[in-house]
Design an enzyme around this catalytic site. Sequence first.
Site, PDB file in Angstrom:
ATOM      1  CB  SER A 108       3.566  -3.320  -2.935  1.00 54.43           C
ATOM      2  OG  SER A 108       3.813  -1.798  -3.317  1.00 54.43           O
TER       3      SER A 108
ATOM      4  N   GLY B 259       0.831  -1.152   0.165  1.00 53.26           N
ATOM      5  CA  GLY B 259      -0.096   0.008   0.055  1.00 53.26           C
ATOM      6  C   GLY B 259       0.731   1.281   0.028  1.00 53.26           C
ATOM      7  N   GLY B 260       2.216   1.248  -0.313  1.00 50.92           N
ATOM      8  CA  GLY B 260       3.085   2.184  -0.608  1.00 50.92           C
ATOM      9  C   GLY B 260       3.118   2.943   0.771  1.00 50.92           C
TER      10      GLY B 260
END
Length: 679
Positions: free
Chosen positions: A345, A254-255
């Site tokens: 991610s 989720g960055g």
Amino acid sequence: MAKARTFSPSWAICASLVLATAQIAKAWSSYPDTDVVVVSNNDLDSTNINRASALYLKSPTFTCAEAESACAALQETLLPPPSDYTGLTNANISSALVNPIYAGCSIFTPSSASLSNASDFNQQLPALCTNSAPLTRSNSSSTDISRQISLSTPSAGILTGYRDKFSWRFLGIKYATSTRFAPPVAVNVGEEEVRNTTAYGPICAQPPDADNGHLVWTNEDCLTLNVFSPVVNTGSVLDPTAPKLPVMFFIHGGGLNTGDSGPFPYNMTTSGYVGPSISNIYDGTNLVSYGGVVLVTINYRLTAFGWFNASNAALKDALMALEWVQDNIEAFGGDKTKVLIYGESAGGTMTRYLLGTNPKYTAGLFSAAVLESDFSASNPFYSPRLALNTSLGLAKTLNCTPESTTTFDSTIASCVAALPAADVALASYNLGISWDITIDGDYVLADIASSIRDGAYGRVPTIFASNQCEYCYFLPSTINPKNTSATVFTDNLGLFINSTDAALVANQTTLYPYDTAAPPAGGVISGAFFELAQFVTDYDVHCPNTYLASLMTNTTNPGNVYKVEFTIGLGSPLTPNPATCVGQVCHADELYFAFATAETDSLYQPLTPLQLETTREIIKRWTNLARNGTPNYSGASLVWPPYTGDNEVLIGSPDSVEAYRVAQCDFIEGQLGLVFGEL
């Protein structure tokens, strides 16, 4: 390892006998005093109508009457003879019980002998019970949590969880409390305190995004974790010699700004609009039953709440969750000496941050790592000066200091700490801030590349994994993906690199043939658009990771590093972009392979033979890394070589070992440069 023993389990003796006249030697007041293992023939094939499971009551042994009573306490009955029970034959029960992923050779093997002598009623044997719990489904209007059990833990109290068809589940376990921008504090739980862990914890405070329903979330008391396991150690006397399962410790993406370890709403996949739906892509039931592991998924503080004021609070959250695992995981059948950390991610980024943490804080916490789609050049290690300047910019937007302020101080920090969570989250979102780890001189001594060279990092067996076209998803919607003009490539390079570097890239028409490239097979995007996405994928993801993998191999971790590229995938609801990802392997498209949750999310069903085999393959590789320190499991058709720079493993049809995009990475490293820390 103990030698396998053959026995006639209680179901083989008792199931065909009349127990009405038997005396019950022991009445169970709540749950049987035994470890309970969910054994199954789960092959991950949703079309296999014979997939089933049973409960194996391992110890102590039982008489027939005690076994019947023990099963009843678990809301089940003694397992019928295999010929009468769909899915579980004598052969595959035997296979499940002796499967090394569960417990190795020390577990019992049922024989086909059936005893009918009344004197056998009192023979002491392990037991097998039915397991009537359904498979968990993401889009179910209600989850069946009725088959519960209470589990005593060393430091987390008595946890009440439940089981589904293939696993035990303990959800929303609070492991720490937090004060904004400060280190977490471990939850202090009394030994006899009972805690309900049948539902996921709250979503951490964050701005709106596709992975949270496009809503603003404001809960800061969110430091929870979830445990999925095929085993619970509920016996009052634990067997210290019993084999234990490796642990998979997963960190969501989720960055570093958004995301959660539980279910989330979505409407789209690369297959198009699917209607209002719920995904639980990190559900562990298939992974733990097929892979024979314990899965832990965590929540950690996001956006400014995790990184403001150079606090590294999110890193400290993950470290505290790992310490919780060390304290408690054996109650779930886990082996605290075999803990694989991994994430996708931003979860891959967090895994890199954990690898780069001062070893005095991580020694003994993990034994292997997988980084899926870590954007290592986009999420560098910041100097305190740069980190505090980022915090100062947010404080100015929140009116905690005048625009003319040049120095961040504690008064400014206190002002931001007192503001509503929604204001902080939205201000960070509107500024587009990229929050990253800070080199603080204590938890973090240097950037990851420097730490690797110095050997001051988590030197464990490691897989770096990425997807073929990560950036097919991320390119901005202002770029027409169907525009066939070569200028789609050259005009947009400036979005990612400076003008000098853009001119260098534009001249590399052999490496990036944007002027002649045909549309990629199976897709709807132009060749020039695809080459732009490929360049940014190389620049931000693939080449930085191959560099770090090579650096580890050539300096301080030789023979323990692997580089993998996914050339096939299953479109993830986390990154739905039908316009650009159709036919491509985009960011997050490996997750359904790594968790086997396409089935529980009711997507892409039934899987093709290739998709099913890839799911099995990735789970075998990841779990074997956790279990044995290598992705090369017994019977693998392809031996994955340690990465040396020109032998990347391509997961596709078929899998292969190739010098994948080596020339592109040599150009990027040599001409553009790779930066893993910023001053």
